[in-house]
Motif scaffolding. Structure first.
Motif, PDB file in Angstrom:
ATOM      1  N   LYS A  37       2.431  -0.427 -15.823  1.00  0.00           N
ATOM      2  CA  LYS A  37       3.132  -1.051 -16.756  1.00  0.00           C
ATOM      3  C   LYS A  37       4.759  -0.944 -16.737  1.00  0.00           C
ATOM      4  CE  LYS A  37      -0.450  -0.229 -20.252  1.00  0.00           C
ATOM      5  NZ  LYS A  37      -0.649   0.221 -21.642  1.00  0.00           N
ATOM      6  N   PHE A  38       5.261   0.208 -16.321  1.00  0.00           N
ATOM      7  CA  PHE A  38       6.856   0.372 -16.038  1.00  0.00           C
ATOM      8  C   PHE A  38       7.304  -0.593 -14.996  1.00  0.00           C
ATOM      9  CE2 PHE A  38       9.994   2.739 -13.682  1.00  0.00           C
ATOM     10  CZ  PHE A  38      10.918   2.959 -14.706  1.00  0.00           C
ATOM     11  N   PHE A  39       6.640  -0.492 -13.682  1.00  0.00           N
ATOM     12  CA  PHE A  39       7.212  -1.086 -12.552  1.00  0.00           C
ATOM     13  C   PHE A  39       7.212  -2.775 -12.915  1.00  0.00           C
ATOM     14  CE2 PHE A  39       6.858   2.584 -10.158  1.00  0.00           C
ATOM     15  CZ  PHE A  39       8.161   2.775  -9.983  1.00  0.00           C
ATOM     16  N   THR A  40       6.273  -3.270 -13.641  1.00  0.00           N
ATOM     17  CA  THR A  40       5.796  -4.675 -13.690  1.00  0.00           C
ATOM     18  C   THR A  40       6.653  -5.318 -15.133  1.00  0.00           C
ATOM     19  OG1 THR A  40       3.831  -4.387 -15.045  1.00  0.00           O
ATOM     20  CG2 THR A  40       3.569  -4.608 -12.688  1.00  0.00           C
ATOM     21  N   GLY A  41       6.970  -4.353 -16.066  1.00  0.00           N
ATOM     22  CA  GLY A  41       7.475  -4.910 -17.304  1.00  0.00           C
ATOM     23  C   GLY A  41       6.559  -5.511 -18.273  1.00  0.00           C
ATOM     24  N   THR A  42       5.389  -5.092 -18.110  1.00  0.00           N
ATOM     25  CA  THR A  42       4.269  -5.647 -18.872  1.00  0.00           C
ATOM     26  C   THR A  42       3.882  -4.600 -20.166  1.00  0.00           C
ATOM     27  OG1 THR A  42       2.440  -4.909 -17.353  1.00  0.00           O
ATOM     28  CG2 THR A  42       3.517  -7.499 -17.244  1.00  0.00           C
ATOM     29  N   ASN A  43       2.858  -5.008 -21.008  1.00  0.00           N
ATOM     30  CA  ASN A  43       2.611  -4.041 -21.844  1.00  0.00           C
ATOM     31  C   ASN A  43       0.925  -3.840 -21.841  1.00  0.00           C
ATOM     32  OD1 ASN A  43       1.594  -6.261 -23.142  1.00  0.00           O
ATOM     33  ND2 ASN A  43       2.583  -6.221 -24.846  1.00  0.00           N
ATOM     34  N   ASN A  44       0.547  -4.318 -20.576  1.00  0.00           N
ATOM     35  CA  ASN A  44      -0.955  -4.069 -20.613  1.00  0.00           C
ATOM     36  C   ASN A  44      -1.666  -4.311 -19.132  1.00  0.00           C
ATOM     37  OD1 ASN A  44      -2.255  -7.070 -19.977  1.00  0.00           O
ATOM     38  ND2 ASN A  44      -0.596  -7.423 -21.671  1.00  0.00           N
ATOM     39  N   LEU A  45      -2.921  -3.531 -18.897  1.00  0.00           N
ATOM     40  CA  LEU A  45      -2.922  -3.572 -17.388  1.00  0.00           C
ATOM     41  C   LEU A  45      -3.394  -4.937 -16.889  1.00  0.00           C
ATOM     42  CD1 LEU A  45      -5.132  -0.206 -17.592  1.00  0.00           C
ATOM     43  CD2 LEU A  45      -2.964  -0.541 -16.841  1.00  0.00           C
ATOM     44  N   ARG A  46      -3.899  -5.841 -17.579  1.00  0.00           N
ATOM     45  CA  ARG A  46      -4.326  -7.137 -16.906  1.00  0.00           C
ATOM     46  C   ARG A  46      -3.222  -7.786 -16.492  1.00  0.00           C
ATOM     47  NH1 ARG A  46      -8.300  -8.523 -14.334  1.00  0.00           N
ATOM     48  NH2 ARG A  46      -6.490  -9.149 -13.143  1.00  0.00           N
ATOM     49  N   ASP A  47      -1.897  -7.916 -17.114  1.00  0.00           N
ATOM     50  CA  ASP A  47      -1.107  -8.373 -16.994  1.00  0.00           C
ATOM     51  C   ASP A  47      -0.070  -7.901 -15.774  1.00  0.00           C
ATOM     52  OD1 ASP A  47      -1.253 -10.469 -18.797  1.00  0.00           O
ATOM     53  OD2 ASP A  47       0.059  -9.759 -20.282  1.00  0.00           O
ATOM     54  N   ASN A  98       0.981  -1.167  -0.014  1.00  0.00           N
ATOM     55  CA  ASN A  98      -0.082  -0.058  -0.130  1.00  0.00           C
ATOM     56  C   ASN A  98       0.845   1.267  -0.153  1.00  0.00           C
ATOM     57  OD1 ASN A  98       0.379   0.841   2.939  1.00  0.00           O
ATOM     58  ND2 ASN A  98      -0.132  -1.528   3.172  1.00  0.00           N
ATOM     59  N   GLY A  99       0.178   2.415  -0.170  1.00  0.00           N
ATOM     60  CA  GLY A  99       0.754   3.578   0.238  1.00  0.00           C
ATOM     61  C   GLY A  99       1.879   3.872  -0.796  1.00  0.00           C
ATOM     62  N   THR A 100       3.148   3.889  -0.428  1.00  0.00           N
ATOM     63  CA  THR A 100       4.428   4.455  -0.999  1.00  0.00           C
ATOM     64  C   THR A 100       5.277   3.290  -1.477  1.00  0.00           C
ATOM     65  OG1 THR A 100       5.436   4.449   1.107  1.00  0.00           O
ATOM     66  CG2 THR A 100       4.577   6.486   0.416  1.00  0.00           C
ATOM     67  N   ALA A 101       4.632   1.892  -1.279  1.00  0.00           N
ATOM     68  CA  ALA A 101       5.450   0.836  -1.765  1.00  0.00           C
ATOM     69  C   ALA A 101       5.283   0.857  -3.241  1.00  0.00           C
ATOM     70  CB  ALA A 101       4.821  -0.526  -1.066  1.00  0.00           C
ATOM     71  N   ILE A 102       6.342   0.394  -3.995  1.00  0.00           N
ATOM     72  CA  ILE A 102       6.255   0.185  -5.433  1.00  0.00           C
ATOM     73  C   ILE A 102       5.360  -0.719  -6.035  1.00  0.00           C
ATOM     74  CG2 ILE A 102       7.726  -0.598  -7.313  1.00  0.00           C
ATOM     75  CD1 ILE A 102      10.262   0.809  -6.260  1.00  0.00           C
ATOM     76  N   ALA A 103       5.128  -1.940  -5.098  1.00  0.00           N
ATOM     77  CA  ALA A 103       4.287  -3.031  -5.320  1.00  0.00           C
ATOM     78  C   ALA A 103       2.727  -2.721  -5.159  1.00  0.00           C
ATOM     79  CB  ALA A 103       4.656  -4.111  -4.510  1.00  0.00           C
ATOM     80  N   ASP A 104       2.434  -1.691  -4.722  1.00  0.00           N
ATOM     81  CA  ASP A 104       1.098  -1.422  -4.346  1.00  0.00           C
ATOM     82  C   ASP A 104       0.280  -1.224  -5.636  1.00  0.00           C
ATOM     83  OD1 ASP A 104      -1.474  -0.230  -3.669  1.00  0.00           O
ATOM     84  OD2 ASP A 104      -0.785   1.763  -3.316  1.00  0.00           O
ATOM     85  N   PRO A 105      -0.767  -2.290  -6.005  1.00  0.00           N
ATOM     86  CA  PRO A 105      -1.219  -2.100  -7.468  1.00  0.00           C
ATOM     87  C   PRO A 105      -2.346  -0.799  -7.491  1.00  0.00           C
ATOM     88  CG  PRO A 105      -2.203  -4.063  -5.908  1.00  0.00           C
ATOM     89  CD  PRO A 105      -0.822  -3.382  -5.520  1.00  0.00           C
ATOM     90  N   LEU A 106      -2.898  -0.359  -6.512  1.00  0.00           N
ATOM     91  CA  LEU A 106      -3.664   0.423  -6.393  1.00  0.00           C
ATOM     92  C   LEU A 106      -3.003   2.035  -6.973  1.00  0.00           C
ATOM     93  CD1 LEU A 106      -6.643   1.245  -6.236  1.00  0.00           C
ATOM     94  CD2 LEU A 106      -6.047   1.754  -3.696  1.00  0.00           C
ATOM     95  N   THR A 107      -1.703   2.019  -6.380  1.00  0.00           N
ATOM     96  CA  THR A 107      -0.943   3.422  -6.642  1.00  0.00           C
ATOM     97  C   THR A 107      -0.329   3.114  -8.124  1.00  0.00           C
ATOM     98  OG1 THR A 107      -0.343   3.651  -4.343  1.00  0.00           O
ATOM     99  CG2 THR A 107       1.090   4.517  -6.149  1.00  0.00           C
ATOM    100  N   MET A 108      -0.138   2.201  -8.556  1.00  0.00           N
ATOM    101  CA  MET A 108       0.349   1.936  -9.887  1.00  0.00           C
ATOM    102  C   MET A 108      -0.591   2.176 -10.964  1.00  0.00           C
ATOM    103  SD  MET A 108       3.075  -1.384  -9.727  1.00  0.00           S
ATOM    104  CE  MET A 108       1.904  -2.638  -9.168  1.00  0.00           C
ATOM    105  N   LEU A 109      -1.968   1.876 -10.660  1.00  0.00           N
ATOM    106  CA  LEU A 109      -2.902   2.218 -11.757  1.00  0.00           C
ATOM    107  C   LEU A 109      -3.165   3.379 -11.755  1.00  0.00           C
ATOM    108  CD1 LEU A 109      -5.083  -1.164 -10.842  1.00  0.00           C
ATOM    109  CD2 LEU A 109      -3.686  -0.795 -12.824  1.00  0.00           C
ATOM    110  N   GLU A 110      -3.478   4.018 -10.697  1.00  0.00           N
ATOM    111  CA  GLU A 110      -3.717   5.549 -10.420  1.00  0.00           C
ATOM    112  C   GLU A 110      -2.882   6.707 -11.065  1.00  0.00           C
ATOM    113  OE1 GLU A 110      -6.441   8.826  -9.510  1.00  0.00           O
ATOM    114  OE2 GLU A 110      -6.682   6.603  -9.873  1.00  0.00           O
ATOM    115  N   VAL A 111      -1.512   6.354 -10.873  1.00  0.00           N
ATOM    116  CA  VAL A 111      -0.645   7.442 -10.957  1.00  0.00           C
ATOM    117  C   VAL A 111       0.268   7.079 -12.348  1.00  0.00           C
ATOM    118  CG1 VAL A 111      -0.371   7.884  -8.533  1.00  0.00           C
ATOM    119  CG2 VAL A 111       1.286   6.420  -9.621  1.00  0.00           C
ATOM    120  N   GLY A 112      -0.101   5.783 -13.025  1.00  0.00           N
ATOM    121  CA  GLY A 112       0.677   5.566 -14.477  1.00  0.00           C
ATOM    122  C   GLY A 112       1.586   4.609 -14.298  1.00  0.00           C
ATOM    123  N   ASP A 113       2.114   3.936 -13.118  1.00  0.00           N
ATOM    124  CA  ASP A 113       3.207   2.998 -13.092  1.00  0.00           C
ATOM    125  C   ASP A 113       3.169   1.881 -13.252  1.00  0.00           C
ATOM    126  OD1 ASP A 113       5.055   5.441 -12.541  1.00  0.00           O
ATOM    127  OD2 ASP A 113       4.498   5.180 -10.357  1.00  0.00           O
TER     128      ASP A 113
END
Length: 965
Positions: A394-404, A377-392
C-alpha cells in the motif's frame, strides 16, 4: 542444355553408384534385456573407423563397407559393451541385432571431450562424466542447465527463480576466480556457444540467461569435464570446466518420423511465504478493512496454476551416401504468477554425407526464437511479491487495499525476445586406419531485446509523473575454427600409440545498447523516441583466443596407458609483455583386473578396477581491454568530456589453475555394483584482483595477477543392480561430493567484498577464508555478564555455496513399465534473507533477532516499556538462514507400448509417460528456498546465496506421448 546437364550428372554420380554396388552394409536393432529399443547406442567398426548411432526405434545402419569380415561393437553409457563378427558381401545388407544388459562400468565407452580425439574410457586418466540420450529421456526438463542437476558429481547447480528466461548458476569443483563467473565453457557440435548467465537488465537482481535456449532436443550425449587436467587442451578458457553437447545424426534407411507432445500443469510453491496475514495484520484483525479475511493473499489471489504445452516433430533417414535429421519444436506456457508467459519456436537440422570413401562432411544448424514476459523481482520497489510479503504494497502504490495495490504493481510490462542461431560445418578425412583428421567451423549468434515499460498509471512505483521505459539490446557472436589430426601407429601389438595434434581458435564479439526514457505525453507509448528525456549508453567488447595442442598416448597390452599433452595459447586480452601461455598435462590409467593373475576367483568379486591419476593446467583469460590504457568520454554540460578510465597492465595474463587428481573406477560381482572415487587438489595462481594504484597517479584500480586460490575435494558415486530378472530390473545409485575452498593469498591486496553483500552481511574475500565467506554483524556479550549488549562483524564459518552435495537415483523396470526417480541435496551453506531486512522497516520481525541489553545487563525497552531487539543492521547474522536442503527433483513413470499393438496402427515405436519435477523438499528453515542462487546482478563472481523474496521453481506434473512412424 538439358542433355548436357544430364550427361554431367551421370559423370558425377556414376562413380558413387559403382562404389555403392561394390560395397555392402550392416544394419540391425539394439534393445535392452526387456526388448525395449535403445536410442543413442554407438555401433562402430573400429578397424575402419566407421559407425552409427541408433535412432529412436533402436535401429542403425553402417553403409559403404568393402567386402570382408568385421567386428562390430555396440556401446552405451550404463550398459555392457556387446561385440559381434559379421561377413559383408558386395551389394548385400547383413542384419546384426544386439541385446544390451545394464553395467555399472563400461571401460569401452568412447569419449572425446578433453582428449583431442575419440578415446575409450579405459585409457582416461581423468574423470569425464557422460549423460546419455536415455538419461535425457528420463527428465521433463528442456534446458541443459536443469538437466545437469543431480547428475554430475562435483557440481553445484542452482536455479535463480520461477521466472521465465532464467538459467541456473553452474559450478564445478569450487570457486577458482573472484573476477569472473564460474559457468563452464559450452560447446555444441564442436562450436563454442554463449554461456552467459546474465544477458539483460535485472529489475531486482534476477537476470535472463543464455543457458535457457540450449535445449535438450535431439541430443545424443553430453560429456562434462570439471576443469583441471581433463580440460587442459582447451587452454585459457577452461578453468571452470567444459560441457560438450553432441546432437544426433540421421541414420541410413527408411524415413522415420517422430512426434512428441507434452502437456503440463505447474503448481506454485508458497511454503517460504508468511503471506499477508503476517505482513498486513489488519487483514485478520480489522473488520472495517477492505482486506479483512485475506490472510493468504499471495497464495490464493496472486499465485496461480501455470499451464504448458510442447510439440515436437522430427524426421530422419537417408541413403548410404547421405543422411539427415530435421526437427521442429513449439512450446507455450503461462507461469505461476502474473505476467509470466513464454513461447518458444525451435528448428534444427543435421545433414551428413560421404563425399568419398575417405571423406565425409556434416552440416548442423539451429534457430530458436523465445518470447517471454516477466515481473520486477528481488530488490526492485516494483516487485509485487516483495511488496505483499514485507508489508510495502500500500505504501509504494499509494492505494488503501491489496487488490488495487496488486493491480498497480502488475501494470509494468517487462518483455524480452531472443533470437538465437547456430551454424556449423565439419569435414572428416580418413585416408586409412592410421590417420584421420577433421576441420570444424561454425558460429553461434544470440540477439535479445528487452523492454520494460512503466506506464503513466504506475507513477507511484517509479516517481516519474508520466511513465518511463527502459530498453536493452545485447548482440553476441562467437566464431569457432578447429582442426584436429590423429596418427595411430602402431594400432596393434603389445604397445600402441596415438598422437593427436591440432589448432583451435574462437572470436567473441558482444555489444550492448541501453536507453532509459522518461516522461511520455501520450498513454500507450512504447517507443524511446517519444519520451521527453532519454539517457543512453553503449558497450562493445571483442576477444580472440587461439592455440595449438599436442597429445601423445601410449598403451601397453590395452591395460596400461600413459598420456602427455601440451596446449600453447595466445589471447587478445593478454598484456603485450606476456606472450604465449603454456598448459601441460599428464595422465596415467591402469586396468588392474586385466592382468593375467587376476583372472579366476578374484574377478568373481572384483570384476573391473581401473586406477587413474592426472595432472594438468588450464586457465581463465581476463576481460577484454583490461590490459589497455583507456580513456572514456562522458556528457558534461552538453559537451563530450574525456576522462581517465583504465591505467592498463602490460603484464596482464590469464589466471592459471593446476589440478592434481587421482582415483579409481570399479565394478563388483559381475558388474552388479559399481563404485567411482576421485580426490583432487587444485591451485589457481596469478588470480586477478583489482589492486589500487598509487593515489598520486589518480589511476584508481587495475587488475593484476597477484592472488592464489586453493580447492580440495572428493567425489564418490555408486550404483547397484538390486534385481536383474527376465522382466524385472531394479537399479539404485547415489553420489556425494565435498569441496573445501580457501583464498591462500591476496598478493598484498586488502580484503574486499563481492556480490551479494549488504551493510550488515558481507561475502568477504580474505586470506585464510573461503571465497565469499559470510561476515556479518553479530550480537555478543562485551562484559561477560551473559547478556548480549554489543555487536561487531564476525565470520560465521559458512559460505554462500554448498560444501557437500549429492544425489540419489532409482530405476525400476517391470516388463514395459519403467519408474525413475532422482533426489538431490546440499549442505554447508548459509543464505542471506533480504526479505526479513525489508520487513523490519515496517516493524515486522520475519526472522527473529535477539533481545538487546545494556552494559549493566538490563533489557533495553522502548517508550512503552516493551523489550527492544537488535536491529537487522546490528544482527545481520540473524538474517543468514540455513542452506541445507533435500529435494525430490524428478519422478517419471513411462510405458512402452508393445509392438503387437503398434503394428495395427503402422507405428514403429510408442511410449506414454507421466512425470513430475520439484515434487517435495526438506529444509531446516521456512523463510528462503536454499537451492536458489538468488541475486546475481554483480560485477564480480556470482556466488549466489543472497535472496530477496524469490519464488521457487514450481511443482510440475506433465503427461507426454511419443510415437515413431
Amino acid at each position: 542444355m538439358r542433355r548436357y546437364l544430364l550427361f554431367v550428372g551421370l559423370l558425377l554420380f556414376a562413380p558413387l553408384v559403382g562404389h555403392a554396388q561394390s560395397t555392402g552394409s550392416v544394419a540391425g536393432t539394439v534393445t535392452d534385456a526387456n526388448d525395449r529399443p535403445l536410442p543413442g547406442v554407438n555401433v562402430a567398426i573400429q578397424a575402419v573407423q566407421r559407425g552409427a548411432a541408433t535412432g529412436p526405434d533402436g535401429s542403425y545402419t553402417i553403409s559403404a563397407l568393402e567386402p570382408g569380415q568385421y567386428t562390430i561393437q555396440a556401446s552405451l553409457v550404463g550398459y555392457e559393451t556387446q561385440r559381434a563378427t559379421v561377413t559383408v558381401e558386395a551389394g548385400e545388407n547383413v542384419v546384426q541385432d544386439f541385446v544390451m544388459t545394464a553395467a555399472s562400468l563400461n571401460l569401452d565407452e568412447v569419449v572425446v571431450t578433453g582428449q583431442g580425439s575419440e578415446v575409450s574410457r579405459r585409457a582416461l586418466g581423468t574423470n569425464v562424466s557422460t549423460i546419455s540420450a536415455e538419461d535425457i529421456q528420463e527428465t521433463p526438463t528442456t534446458s541443459i542447465d536443469k538437466l545437469l542437476q543431480g547428475r554430475v558429481p562435483g557440481s553445484t547447480i542452482r536455479s535463480q527463480s520461477a521466472q521465465p528466461g532464467q538459467g541456473a548458476l553452474i559450478n564445478f569443483r569450487g570457486i577458482t576466480s573472484v573476477f569472473a563467473n564460474q559457468t563452464p565453457v559450452i560447446y555444441v557440435d564442436g562450436i563454442r556457444v554463449d554461456n552467459s548467465s546474465s544477458t539483460s537488465f535485472s529489475f531486482g537482481g534476477e537476470t535472463t540467461s543464455a543457458l535457457s535456449e540450449i535445449l535438450t532436443n535431439d541430443i545424443e550425449r553430453i560429456e562434462i569435464t570439471k576443469g583441471g587436467a581433463a580440460s587442459t587442451l582447451y587452454g585459457s578458457d577452461a578453468a571452470n570446466g567444459v560441457i560438450q553437447v553432441f546432437t544426433a545424426d540421421g541414420e541410413a534407411g527408411e524415413t522415420e518420423v517422430t512426434f512428441r507432445t507434452r502437456q503440463g500443469v505447474d503448481f506454485p510453491v508458497s511454503r517460504f511465504f508468511k503471506d499477508t496475514g503476517f505482513s498486513f495484520p489488519e487483514t485478520r484483525e480489522d473488520e472495517d478493512s477492505p482486506d479483512f479475511g485475506r490472510t493468504n493473499y499471495i497464495e490464493n489471489e496472486f499465485l496461480r496454476r501455470g499451464y504448458s504445452q510442447d510439440y515436437y516433430v522430427g524426421v530422419s533417414g537417408g541413403s548410404e551416401a547421405i543422411t539427415y535429421n530435421l526437427s521442429g519444436r513449439l512450446q507455450d506456457g503461462s507461469g505461476v504468477q502474473p505476467n509470466n508467459s513464454n513461447t518458444l519456436y525451435a528448428l534444427r537440422g543435421n545433414v551428413s554425407a560421404d563425399v568419398a570413401e575417405e571423406l565425409s562432411v556434416q552440416f548442423n544448424g539451429s534457430y530458436t526464437r523465445s518470447n517471454f514476459t516477466r515481473l520486477s523481482n528481488g530488490t526492485a520497489i516494483a516487485d509485487p511479491l516483495t511488496m505483499l510479503e514485507v508489508g510495502d504494497a500500500k505504501f509504494f502504490t499509494g492505494t488503501n487495499n491489496l487488490r488495487d495495490a496488486l493491480d498497480m504493481a502488475t501494470l509494468p510490462q517487462i518483455k524480452e525476445g531472443v533470437d538465437r542461431y547456430r551454424l556449423s560445418a565439419r569435414a572428416a578425412y580418413r585416408p586409412n586406419e592410421l590417420f584421420n583428421s577433421s576441420l570444424t567451423v561454425g558460429i553461434d549468434g544470440r540477439t535479445n531485446e528487452q523492454r520494460a515499460l512503466f506506464p503513466r498509471e504506475a507513477d507511484p512505483l517509479t516517481g516519474n509523473t508520466n511513465g518511463s521505459l527502459t530498453r536493452f539490446n545485447r548482440d553476441f557472436k562467437s566464431i569457432t575454427l578447429e582442426y584436429r589430426g590423429t596418427i595411430s601407429y602402431p594400432r596393434e601389438g603389445p604397445v600402441t600409440s596415438t598422437f593427436t595434434f591440432g589448432a583451435q581458435g574462437f572470436r567473441d564479439e558482444e555489444s550492448q545498447v541501453w536507453a532509459e526514457a522518461e516522461t511520455f505525453a501520450l498513454p500507450g507509448t512504447e517507443d524511446v523516441g517519444e519520451a521527453g528525456s532519454v539517457v543512453a549508453d553503449e558497450l562493445r567488447e571483442q576477444v580472440f583466443n587461439g592455440g595449438v595442442f599436442f597429445k601423445e598416448q601410449l598403451g601397453y597390452e590395452n591395460r596400461l596407458f600413459l598420456s602427455t599433452g601440451l596446449r600453447l595459447d595466445g589471447n587478445s586480452a593478454f598484456g603485450e609483455d606476456v606472450g604465449v601461455q603454456v598448459y601441460p598435462s599428464a595422465e596415467l590409467s591402469y586396468i588392474l583386473t586385466d592382468e593375467p593373475f587376476w583372472q579366476g576367483s578374484l574377478e568373481n568379486v572384483l570384476s573391473q578396477l581401473k586406477l587413474r591419476a592426472a595432472w594438468g593446467q588450464t586457465g581463465k583469460f581476463p576481460d577484454p581491454f583490461t590490459r589497455d590504457v583507456t580513456f572514456q568520454a562522458t556528457s558534461f554540460r552538453g559537451a563530450s568530456a574525456p576522462r581517465f578510465d583504465n591505467p592498463g597492465n602490460a603484464n596482464l595474463g590469464p589466471e592459471k589453475t593446476s589440478t592434481l587428481e587421482g582415483g579409481f573406477e570399479s565394478s563388483f560381482f559381475d558388474g552388479r555394483f559399481g563404485l567411482d572415487f576421485t580426490v583432487y587438489q587444485s591451485r589457481t595462481t596469478n588470480a586477478l584482483f583489482e589492486v589500487p594504484e598509487q593515489p598520486a597517479t589518480g589511476r584508481g584500480l587495475q587488475f593484476r595477477n597477484v592472488g592464489e586460490i586453493r580447492n580440495v575435494g572428493t567425489e564418490l558415486s555408486a550404483d547397484v543392480r538390486v534385481l536383474q530378472l527376465e522382466n524385472l530390473f531394479w537399479q539404485v545409485g547415489g553420489s556425494w561430493s565435498w569441496n573445501q575452498n580457501e583464498m591462500e593469498s591476496l598478493g598484498g591486496a586488502a580484503p574486499f567484498n563481492i556480490g551479494g553483500s549488504a551493510e550488515f552481511a558481507q561475502q568477504r574475500v580474505k586470506e585464510g577464508q573461503p571465497i565469499g565467506a559470510w561476515r556479518a554483524t553479530t550480537p555478543y556479550d562485551s562484559n561477560g555478564d551473559g547478556q548480549l549488549d554489543a555487536s561487531e562483524f564476525r565470520f560465521t564459518g559458512e559460505t554462500p555455496f554448498p560444501v557437500h552435495t549429492g544425489a540419489f537415483t532409482t530405476s525400476l523396470t517391470v516388463q514395459n513399465f519403467r519408474l525413475f526417480a532422482l533426489a538431490d541435496w546440499a549442505t554447508g551453506s548459509e543464505v542471506l534473507d533480504w526479505g526479513s531486512h525489508w520487513a523490519s522497516f515496517n516493524g515486522l520481525e520475519r526472522a527473529p533477532r535477539p533481545q538487546k541489553f545494556d552494559e549493566n545487563g538490563d533489557p533495553i525497552t522502548d517508550a512503552d516499556g516493551n523489550p527492544v531487539d537488535f536491529s537487522t543492521a546490528e544482527a545481520g547474522s540473524a538474517l543468514l538462514q540455513d542452506g541445507d536442503y533435500l529435494k525430490l527433483r524428478e519422478v517419471t513413470l513411462s510405458y512402452n507400448v508393445p509392438g503387437s499393438l503398434l503394428d495395427v496402427a503402422g507405428i514403429d515405436q510408442g511410449s506414454i509417460y507421466v512425470t513430475g519435477r520439484n515434487l517435495w523438499a526438506f529444509t531446516r528453515q521456512e523463510l528462503v528456498d536454499p537451492e536458489l542462487a538468488g541475486l546475481t546482478d554483480t560485477d564480480n563472481v556470482a556466488l549466489g546465496g543472497s535472496q530477496s523474496i524469490t519464488l521457487s521453481p514450481p511443482r510440475q506434473i506433465q503427461v507426454g506421448v511419443e510415437i515413431t512412424l
